[in-house]
Design a protein around this motif. Structure first.
Motif, mmCIF file in Angstrom:
data_model
loop_
_atom_site.group_PDB
_atom_site.id
_atom_site.type_symbol
_atom_site.label_atom_id
_atom_site.label_comp_id
_atom_site.label_asym_id
_atom_site.label_seq_id
_atom_site.Cartn_x
_atom_site.Cartn_y
_atom_site.Cartn_z
ATOM 1 N N ALA A 46 -1.307 7.562 -10.854
ATOM 2 C CA ALA A 46 -2.495 8.160 -11.475
ATOM 3 C C ALA A 46 -3.628 7.146 -11.640
ATOM 4 O O ALA A 46 -4.789 7.533 -11.799
ATOM 5 N N ASN A 47 -3.326 5.848 -11.586
ATOM 6 C CA ASN A 47 -4.350 4.806 -11.747
ATOM 7 C C ASN A 47 -5.141 4.542 -10.471
ATOM 8 O O ASN A 47 -6.163 3.858 -10.516
ATOM 9 N N PHE A 48 -4.680 5.048 -9.350
ATOM 10 C CA PHE A 48 -5.349 4.796 -8.072
ATOM 11 C C PHE A 48 -6.263 5.967 -7.722
ATOM 12 O O PHE A 48 -5.869 7.128 -7.834
ATOM 13 N N THR A 49 -7.481 5.640 -7.262
ATOM 14 C CA THR A 49 -8.404 6.700 -6.845
ATOM 15 C C THR A 49 -8.149 7.099 -5.390
ATOM 16 O O THR A 49 -8.299 8.258 -5.021
ATOM 17 N N VAL A 61 0.324 2.870 -2.540
ATOM 18 C CA VAL A 61 -0.490 1.657 -2.432
ATOM 19 C C VAL A 61 -1.964 2.043 -2.592
ATOM 20 O O VAL A 61 -2.427 2.992 -1.962
ATOM 21 N N ASP A 62 -2.655 1.291 -3.443
ATOM 22 C CA ASP A 62 -4.075 1.526 -3.694
ATOM 23 C C ASP A 62 -4.880 1.145 -2.451
ATOM 24 O O ASP A 62 -4.784 0.036 -1.953
ATOM 25 N N THR A 63 -5.685 2.066 -1.944
ATOM 26 C CA THR A 63 -6.513 1.798 -0.759
ATOM 27 C C THR A 63 -7.997 1.906 -1.078
ATOM 28 O O THR A 63 -8.819 1.992 -0.166
ATOM 29 N N SER A 64 -8.352 1.878 -2.356
ATOM 30 C CA SER A 64 -9.762 1.958 -2.738
ATOM 31 C C SER A 64 -10.486 0.699 -2.274
ATOM 32 O O SER A 64 -9.873 -0.337 -2.019
ATOM 33 N N SER A 65 -11.806 0.762 -2.197
ATOM 34 C CA SER A 65 -12.580 -0.396 -1.752
ATOM 35 C C SER A 65 -12.415 -1.562 -2.714
ATOM 36 O O SER A 65 -12.387 -2.718 -2.295
ATOM 37 N N GLU A 66 -12.255 -1.293 -4.018
ATOM 38 C CA GLU A 66 -12.029 -2.365 -4.992
ATOM 39 C C GLU A 66 -10.700 -3.072 -4.714
ATOM 40 O O GLU A 66 -10.609 -4.298 -4.754
ATOM 41 N N ALA A 67 -9.677 -2.288 -4.438
ATOM 42 C CA ALA A 67 -8.359 -2.877 -4.157
ATOM 43 C C ALA A 67 -8.397 -3.696 -2.876
ATOM 44 O O ALA A 67 -7.817 -4.787 -2.809
ATOM 45 N N LEU A 68 -9.082 -3.175 -1.868
ATOM 46 C CA LEU A 68 -9.197 -3.914 -0.606
ATOM 47 C C LEU A 68 -9.979 -5.203 -0.801
ATOM 48 O O LEU A 68 -9.637 -6.235 -0.224
ATOM 49 N N LEU A 69 -11.025 -5.162 -1.647
ATOM 50 C CA LEU A 69 -11.800 -6.362 -1.940
ATOM 51 C C LEU A 69 -10.911 -7.408 -2.612
ATOM 52 O O LEU A 69 -10.943 -8.591 -2.259
#
Length: 150
Positions: A46-49, A61-69
Motif C-alpha cells: 500500500a506504500n508504493f504508488t 517492488v516500488d517502480t515509482s520515479s522516486e524509488a528509481l532515483l
C-alpha cells in the motif's frame, strides 16, 4: 447449495501481449494457487504508488520515479565506494609486493648461506675420512699379523 470461495489476485507481467505492472484487484471463484506468472495472489504494498511483482524475491517492488532515483543514487554511491576501495587495495597491493620482494631476497640469501655451510660440512667430512680409513687399515694389518704368528 455449495458456497463459492472467492480469490483475489493481481496481474503483474505480460498477458495477451500487453505489459501490466500491477493490474487489479480481480476476484474469481477459480482456484488460483497453481497459476503463477503473471497472476499474483499476494496483496500489493500500500506504500508504493507504482509497483511490479518480483517473481524471484516473491515481493512487490516500488517502480515509482522516486524509488528509481534512490536506486540510481545507491548505485552511484556503491560505484564511488568501490572505486575508493580499489584505489586503497592497489596501494596495499604495492606494499605487499614490496614486502614479498624483500622476503624473496631474504630467502634467496638464506639459501646461498645454507649452500655454503653445506659445502663446508662436506669438505670437513672429506678431510676427516682419510684419517679414519688409515686407522682402520692399521688395525686390520695388525690383526692379520697377529693371526699369522699363532
Amino acid at each position: 447449495m455449495a458456497e463459492l470461495n472467492e480469490t483475489t489476485f493481481w496481474i503483474s507481467g505480460i498477458i495477451n501481449g500487453e505489459y501490466r505492472e500491477c493490474d487489479g484487484p480481480y476476484i474469481t471463484t477459480k482456484d488460483m494457487s497453481d497459476k503463477g506468472y503473471p497472476y499474483v495472489l499476494k496483496t500489493p504494498n500500500a506504500n508504493f504508488t507504482h509497483q511490479r511483482y518480483d517473481y524471484t524475491a516473491h515481493e512487490w517492488v516500488d517502480t515509482s520515479s522516486e524509488a528509481l532515483l534512490h536506486t540510481v543514487e545507491d548505485i552511484q554511491n556503491t560505484v564511488t565506494e568501490l572505486k575508493s576501495n580499489s584505489q586503497s587495495n592497489t596501494q596495499s597491493k604495492d606494499e605487499l609486493d614490496k614486502k614479498l620482494d624483500k622476503l624473496t631476497t631474504l630467502v634467496t640469501m638464506s639459501n646461498v648461506q645454507t649452500g655454503k655451510l653445506m659445502q663446508e660440512v662436506q669438505d670437513l667430512k672429506k678431510q676427516a675420512q682419510p684419517a679414519t680409513q688409515t686407522t682402520e687399515t692399521t688395525q686390520t694389518t695388525t690383526t692379520a699379523d697377529e693371526g699369522g704368528n699363532k
